[in-house]
Write a protein that holds these residues in place. Structure first.
Motif, PDB file in Angstrom:
ATOM      1  N   ASN A   6     -49.051 -19.443 -26.511  1.00 44.77           N
ATOM      2  CA  ASN A   6     -49.386 -20.076 -27.785  1.00 44.77           C
ATOM      3  C   ASN A   6     -48.883 -21.524 -27.764  1.00 44.77           C
ATOM      4  N   GLN A   7     -49.792 -22.477 -27.754  1.00 39.72           N
ATOM      5  CA  GLN A   7     -49.402 -23.873 -27.536  1.00 39.72           C
ATOM      6  C   GLN A   7     -48.476 -24.421 -28.619  1.00 39.72           C
ATOM      7  N   VAL A   8     -48.553 -23.902 -29.826  1.00 39.35           N
ATOM      8  CA  VAL A   8     -47.685 -24.424 -30.883  1.00 39.35           C
ATOM      9  C   VAL A   8     -46.218 -24.180 -30.547  1.00 39.35           C
TER      10      VAL A   8
ATOM     11  N   VAL B 191     -55.564 -27.953 -30.825  1.00 36.19           N
ATOM     12  CA  VAL B 191     -55.574 -27.957 -29.364  1.00 36.19           C
ATOM     13  C   VAL B 191     -56.338 -29.154 -28.803  1.00 36.19           C
ATOM     14  N   ALA B 192     -57.399 -29.568 -29.466  1.00 35.38           N
ATOM     15  CA  ALA B 192     -58.244 -30.649 -28.938  1.00 35.38           C
ATOM     16  C   ALA B 192     -57.618 -32.025 -29.131  1.00 35.38           C
ATOM     17  N   THR B 193     -56.923 -32.238 -30.225  1.00 41.36           N
ATOM     18  CA  THR B 193     -56.377 -33.570 -30.532  1.00 41.36           C
ATOM     19  C   THR B 193     -54.882 -33.683 -30.298  1.00 41.36           C
ATOM     20  N   GLY B 194     -54.176 -32.547 -30.251  1.00 40.20           N
ATOM     21  CA  GLY B 194     -52.723 -32.583 -30.094  1.00 40.20           C
ATOM     22  C   GLY B 194     -51.988 -32.913 -31.373  1.00 40.20           C
ATOM     23  N   ARG B 195     -52.688 -32.923 -32.507  1.00 36.88           N
ATOM     24  CA  ARG B 195     -52.049 -33.230 -33.784  1.00 36.88           C
ATOM     25  C   ARG B 195     -51.617 -31.939 -34.473  1.00 36.88           C
ATOM     26  N   VAL B 196     -50.604 -32.063 -35.324  1.00 34.86           N
ATOM     27  CA  VAL B 196     -50.144 -30.940 -36.138  1.00 34.86           C
ATOM     28  C   VAL B 196     -50.747 -31.097 -37.519  1.00 34.86           C
ATOM     29  N   ILE B 197     -51.521 -30.108 -37.952  1.00 34.73           N
ATOM     30  CA  ILE B 197     -52.266 -30.232 -39.202  1.00 34.73           C
ATOM     31  C   ILE B 197     -51.819 -29.184 -40.216  1.00 34.73           C
ATOM     32  N   SER B 198     -51.865 -29.568 -41.486  1.00 37.38           N
ATOM     33  CA  SER B 198     -51.591 -28.668 -42.620  1.00 37.38           C
ATOM     34  C   SER B 198     -50.328 -27.832 -42.434  1.00 37.38           C
ATOM     35  N   PRO B 199     -49.175 -28.448 -42.174  1.00 41.89           N
ATOM     36  CA  PRO B 199     -47.946 -27.658 -42.036  1.00 41.89           C
ATOM     37  C   PRO B 199     -47.492 -27.100 -43.377  1.00 41.89           C
TER      38      PRO B 199
ATOM     39  N   ALA C  29     -46.766 -23.910 -38.665  1.00 42.45           N
ATOM     40  CA  ALA C  29     -47.443 -25.112 -38.178  1.00 42.45           C
ATOM     41  C   ALA C  29     -48.733 -24.761 -37.460  1.00 42.45           C
ATOM     42  N   ASN C  30     -49.671 -25.690 -37.498  1.00 47.11           N
ATOM     43  CA  ASN C  30     -50.931 -25.576 -36.769  1.00 47.11           C
ATOM     44  C   ASN C  30     -51.004 -26.696 -35.744  1.00 47.11           C
ATOM     45  N   PHE C  31     -51.155 -26.338 -34.484  1.00 49.74           N
ATOM     46  CA  PHE C  31     -51.325 -27.341 -33.432  1.00 49.74           C
ATOM     47  C   PHE C  31     -52.803 -27.393 -33.070  1.00 49.74           C
TER      48      PHE C  31
END
Length: 331
Positions: free
Chosen positions: A276-278, A173-181, A169-171
């Protein structure tokens, strides 16, 4: 003071004296309570690894600290002292080879987190990425009984295993969205490199910074080749195990961290997964979906994970408030 007390002494005694209170007087003195707490903080004698309340009561009485003591009274003493001998937590005594280098690596990651909004405005994607491995597709053999008044939800203890799926997963950092899992059957170096390629494909002409840990697949030959291709780097990469950029993990990591590339990786120090925020988002995934979920197959598990991510992005996503700045909390 001999003779009659002075008015000032009387006033001081009056101020410091306790007012009459209801209830029986204290059974134990302050010295006895301190001794009881001291016993509770000791390592129990072999073969025990920790003592119960009754064990502690026997030791306290055997040492002559008090003549009698109930387990419930001991519990109140421990509670007032904020002591929990029944609990234990793991921690890692991590030996840092180079303290200055370690601190610098931590500050670099924290600085990027604090610059996330500014970087986002500039068109730079700051992404925290990692794998959550071994997610089990578990199916309880009987239906779950929902909660009713006076009874919590009851979940069947026995279950059937239908396999596992790793999630990369990709978190953002700026938007708090999870992208391209990416959810698949394996997590090889090719899988991670393909995941990075697919993520960058969402904005191929923009800058990307990935926060990742020190796992060997995050410093692989395949990943170097993918980054070199996407950055348009034509120079000779060398041969793995022999020479050049591909020589070893150190040389490959140096290439992947190069700030002149519009795609680069910033590594967290070893044993710093908390940085690591994710990983924080993985905790939310576990609590909100995996802990109580029932999955009849790996396909259903994959579908439910992706559905949760879509739901999260629409309703729950927001950037984490990162307050740590990379300095020691204590001198």
């Amino acid at each position: 003071v001999a003779g009659k007390p002075k008015p000032l002494l009387n006033a001081i005694c009056s101020v410091l004296a306790d007012s009459p209170r209801p209830g029986s007087p204290c059974t134990f003195t302050a010295e006895q309570i301190c001794q009881i707490i001291s016993v509770a903080c000791e390592t129990p004698p072999a073969p025990l690894t920790h003592g119960t309340r009754n064990d502690l009561v026997r030791v306290v009485i055997a040492r002559g600290i008090v003549e009698t003591l109930s387990a419930s009274t001991l519990g109140r003493i421990l509670k007032e002292g904020d002591l929990k001998p029944h609990r234990s937590r793991y921690w890692l005594n991590h030996t840092v080879e180079d303290e200055a280098e370690f601190r610098q690596e931590v500050r670099t990651v924290c600085k990027l987190y604090h610059q996330a909004q500014e970087l986002h405005v500039q068109g730079v994607h700051l992404v925290s990425t990692d794998e959550k491995t071994g997610i089990q597709a578990l199916e309880p053999i009987h239906p779950t009984h929902p909660m009713i008044a006076g009874r919590p939800e009851h979940k069947e203890f026995e279950y059937v295993r239908h396999g596992t799926q790793p999630l990369t997963a990709n978190f953002d950092v700026a938007t708090g969205r999870v992208i391209s899992p990416t959810v698949g059957d394996t997590r090889t170096e090719e899988d991670f490199a393909n995941h990075i390629r697919a993520t960058i494909a969402t904005a191929p002409n923009e800058r990307w910074i990935f926060i990742a840990d020190q796992l060997n697949t995050h410093k692989s030959e395949t990943l170097v080749k993918v980054v070199a291709e996407l950055c348009g780097i034509k120079e000779e990469l060398g041969v793995k195990g022999e020479y050049g950029i591909l020589h070893n993990m150190t040389s490959r990591a140096a290439f992947l961290q190069d700030e002149s590339h519009h795609i680069r990786i910033v590594y967290t120090p070893k044993h710093c997964s908390w940085l690591n925020q994710v990983e924080m988002w993985f905790g939310m995934l576990s609590r909100r979906l995996l802990k109580r979920g029932r999955f009849s197959s790996t396909d259903e598990l994959k579908m439910r994970i992706l559905e949760f991510i879509e739901f999260f992005n629409k309703t729950l996503a927001k950037p984490f408030r990162w307050t740590y700045i990379g300095k020691p909390l204590m001198a």
